[in-house]
Design a protein around this motif. Structure first.
Motif, PDB file in Angstrom:
ATOM      1  N   GLU A 134     -64.584  39.343  -0.756  1.00 22.41           N
ATOM      2  CA  GLU A 134     -65.438  39.572  -1.921  1.00 22.41           C
ATOM      3  C   GLU A 134     -65.930  41.017  -1.917  1.00 22.41           C
ATOM      4  O   GLU A 134     -66.378  41.527  -0.891  1.00 22.41           O
ATOM      5  CB  GLU A 134     -66.615  38.606  -1.886  1.00 22.41           C
ATOM      6  CG  GLU A 134     -67.531  38.678  -3.080  1.00 22.41           C
ATOM      7  CD  GLU A 134     -68.589  37.583  -3.048  1.00 22.41           C
ATOM      8  OE1 GLU A 134     -68.750  36.872  -4.045  1.00 22.41           O
ATOM      9  OE2 GLU A 134     -69.260  37.433  -1.998  1.00 22.41           O
ATOM     10  N   ILE A 135     -65.832  41.665  -3.079  1.00 20.37           N
ATOM     11  CA  ILE A 135     -66.285  43.054  -3.197  1.00 20.37           C
ATOM     12  C   ILE A 135     -67.292  43.146  -4.338  1.00 20.37           C
ATOM     13  O   ILE A 135     -67.023  42.710  -5.458  1.00 20.37           O
ATOM     14  CB  ILE A 135     -65.122  44.020  -3.466  1.00 20.37           C
ATOM     15  CG1 ILE A 135     -63.993  43.818  -2.451  1.00 20.37           C
ATOM     16  CG2 ILE A 135     -65.612  45.465  -3.423  1.00 20.37           C
ATOM     17  CD1 ILE A 135     -62.758  44.648  -2.724  1.00 20.37           C
ATOM     18  N   PHE A 136     -68.450  43.696  -4.038  1.00 21.21           N
ATOM     19  CA  PHE A 136     -69.486  43.954  -5.041  1.00 21.21           C
ATOM     20  C   PHE A 136     -69.482  45.443  -5.369  1.00 21.21           C
ATOM     21  O   PHE A 136     -69.659  46.272  -4.462  1.00 21.21           O
ATOM     22  CB  PHE A 136     -70.868  43.555  -4.514  1.00 21.21           C
ATOM     23  CG  PHE A 136     -71.125  42.081  -4.524  1.00 21.21           C
ATOM     24  CD1 PHE A 136     -71.923  41.504  -5.504  1.00 21.21           C
ATOM     25  CD2 PHE A 136     -70.574  41.262  -3.550  1.00 21.21           C
ATOM     26  CE1 PHE A 136     -72.176  40.140  -5.506  1.00 21.21           C
ATOM     27  CE2 PHE A 136     -70.811  39.907  -3.538  1.00 21.21           C
ATOM     28  CZ  PHE A 136     -71.611  39.335  -4.532  1.00 21.21           C
ATOM     29  N   ASN A 147     -66.300  40.037   4.080  1.00 21.36           N
ATOM     30  CA  ASN A 147     -65.093  39.473   4.656  1.00 21.36           C
ATOM     31  C   ASN A 147     -65.079  37.949   4.605  1.00 21.36           C
ATOM     32  O   ASN A 147     -66.110  37.306   4.390  1.00 21.36           O
ATOM     33  CB  ASN A 147     -64.948  39.932   6.109  1.00 21.36           C
ATOM     34  CG  ASN A 147     -64.548  41.382   6.214  1.00 21.36           C
ATOM     35  OD1 ASN A 147     -63.462  41.765   5.799  1.00 21.36           O
ATOM     36  ND2 ASN A 147     -65.442  42.216   6.755  1.00 21.36           N
ATOM     37  N   SER A 148     -63.912  37.389   4.812  1.00 23.48           N
ATOM     38  CA  SER A 148     -63.759  35.940   4.881  1.00 23.48           C
ATOM     39  C   SER A 148     -64.629  35.380   5.999  1.00 23.48           C
ATOM     40  O   SER A 148     -64.710  35.954   7.098  1.00 23.48           O
ATOM     41  CB  SER A 148     -62.293  35.595   5.135  1.00 23.48           C
ATOM     42  OG  SER A 148     -62.129  34.226   5.360  1.00 23.48           O
ATOM     43  N   ASN A 149     -65.319  34.262   5.707  1.00 25.34           N
ATOM     44  CA  ASN A 149     -66.163  33.569   6.681  1.00 25.34           C
ATOM     45  C   ASN A 149     -67.361  34.390   7.153  1.00 25.34           C
ATOM     46  O   ASN A 149     -67.966  34.065   8.171  1.00 25.34           O
ATOM     47  CB  ASN A 149     -65.348  33.136   7.916  1.00 25.34           C
ATOM     48  CG  ASN A 149     -64.275  32.128   7.571  1.00 25.34           C
ATOM     49  OD1 ASN A 149     -64.266  31.564   6.486  1.00 25.34           O
ATOM     50  ND2 ASN A 149     -63.344  31.919   8.481  1.00 25.34           N
ATOM     51  N   LEU A 179     -65.481  41.141  -7.395  1.00 24.09           N
ATOM     52  CA  LEU A 179     -64.062  40.805  -7.283  1.00 24.09           C
ATOM     53  C   LEU A 179     -63.886  39.912  -6.066  1.00 24.09           C
ATOM     54  O   LEU A 179     -64.270  40.282  -4.954  1.00 24.09           O
ATOM     55  CB  LEU A 179     -63.222  42.070  -7.131  1.00 24.09           C
ATOM     56  CG  LEU A 179     -61.726  41.869  -6.871  1.00 24.09           C
ATOM     57  CD1 LEU A 179     -61.050  41.154  -8.048  1.00 24.09           C
ATOM     58  CD2 LEU A 179     -61.035  43.210  -6.601  1.00 24.09           C
ATOM     59  N   GLN A 180     -63.316  38.721  -6.270  1.00 20.14           N
ATOM     60  CA  GLN A 180     -63.075  37.777  -5.184  1.00 20.14           C
ATOM     61  C   GLN A 180     -61.572  37.540  -5.050  1.00 20.14           C
ATOM     62  O   GLN A 180     -60.912  37.154  -6.015  1.00 20.14           O
ATOM     63  CB  GLN A 180     -63.801  36.458  -5.458  1.00 20.14           C
ATOM     64  CG  GLN A 180     -65.321  36.628  -5.506  1.00 20.14           C
ATOM     65  CD  GLN A 180     -66.037  35.385  -5.985  1.00 20.14           C
ATOM     66  OE1 GLN A 180     -65.526  34.640  -6.818  1.00 20.14           O
ATOM     67  NE2 GLN A 180     -67.257  35.160  -5.486  1.00 20.14           N
TER      68      GLN A 180
END
Length: 282
Positions: A39-41, A68-70, A86-87
């Motif tokens: 995920e990006i903010f 990052n994941s998890n 963006l995911q």
């Protein structure tokens, strides 16, 4: 562990999800949660505050942050902001894993960060404007972002401690990924448990502990998310949408839909149609 698993469904016809942050009006707090997607903010206006591993990461306009994941995180938006999110599902990076289902990204120099934030902003604008040929431009920008991530942001060496931490949640990540790929089938808890080598009771406890909901509710969440998307983006009948997304009947789907959204799916579709006509006139 007081944190929840977030269900992420890509945009219709795309291998990712892009949208404006739901806390844009300010006075918003998102408690600790995690998801398998990267995920990006990218903050365009205002500012946000992120909290990860007991550290605070303030973001202002023009800056971005990679989750990052998890990676367990929480968000606070005190004031109004405009932020594009963006995911990207983890499986999009499967050719670049440094260990089993493991990949990590870290922010780099300011020049690279500015470019990445700019690309995400363009991606959102192109996708929402939907001019002629937008599908090609949308995917072009997405692949440019992916290229930057794996070339400039990916960590090729990671500490074993990080891998162990991620693996605590990775088991459920694999299961929920499988559920999103088979949600429209008759997916019983016992069958899923057998597929992954768990007992029914252990898998049930896993959902309660890490997703904070029971298995049945989580499966219904997936089905409803896809059905809602179909309701907004297709002209299929409500009965067909219900069956295509794993519901036993249109009646059961309509009842569940009304409980969650306060209106029947037929009323929701009518509201969407009226809004579309109004926008066309304007």
């Amino acid at each position: 562990m007081e944190f929840q698993h977030e269900l992420i469904i890509p945009n219709e016809g795309l291998p990712f999800k892009v949208f404006l942050f739901e806390g844009g009006n300010g006075n918003y707090v998102r408690e600790k949660h995690w998801h398998t997607s990267i995920e990006i903010f990218a903050v365009l206006e205002g500012h946000l505050e992120f909290f990860m591993n007991k550290e605070e990461y303030p973001l202002k306009a023009g800056e971005q942050l990679i989750i990052n994941s998890n990676e367990i995180h929480s968000i606070r938006a005190v004031e109004k902001n405009k932020t594009v999110v963006l995911q990207i599902p983890l499986k999009q990076f499967e050719n670049y894993f440094t260990a089993q289902r493991f990949i990590r990204f870290r922010s780099q120099d300011e020049t690279a960060d500015v470019k990445l934030a700019s690309l995400i902003k363009k991606l959102y604008k192109v996708y929402t404007a939907r001019d002629v040929g937008y599908e090609f431009r949308t995917m072009s920008l997405f692949y440019e972002i992916m290229y930057m991530l794996v070339k400039n942001y990916r960590l090729t060496e990671v500490h074993e401690k990080e891998i162990r931490h991620s693996r605590r949640l990775d088991a459920l990540s694999k299961i929920t990924t499988y559920m999103r790929e088979h949600y429209n089938e008759d997916l019983k808890l016992s069958d899923l448990a057998s597929t992954f080598g768990y007992s029914d009771a252990y898998l049930s406890r896993m959902f309660q502990k890490y997703a904070k909901v029971n298995y049945k509710t989580y499966l219904q969440d997936i089905r409803m998310a896809y059905a809602y998307r179909d309701l907004l983006n297709t002209d299929r009948t409500i009965s067909q949408i219900a069956l295509d997304n794993g519901f036993c009947s249109s009646r059961g789907f309509s009842g569940e839909f009304q409980k969650r959204y306060g209106v029947l799916p037929s009323e929701m579709r009518k509201q969407i149609g009226q809004k579309g006509q109004k926008n066309a006139i304007e």
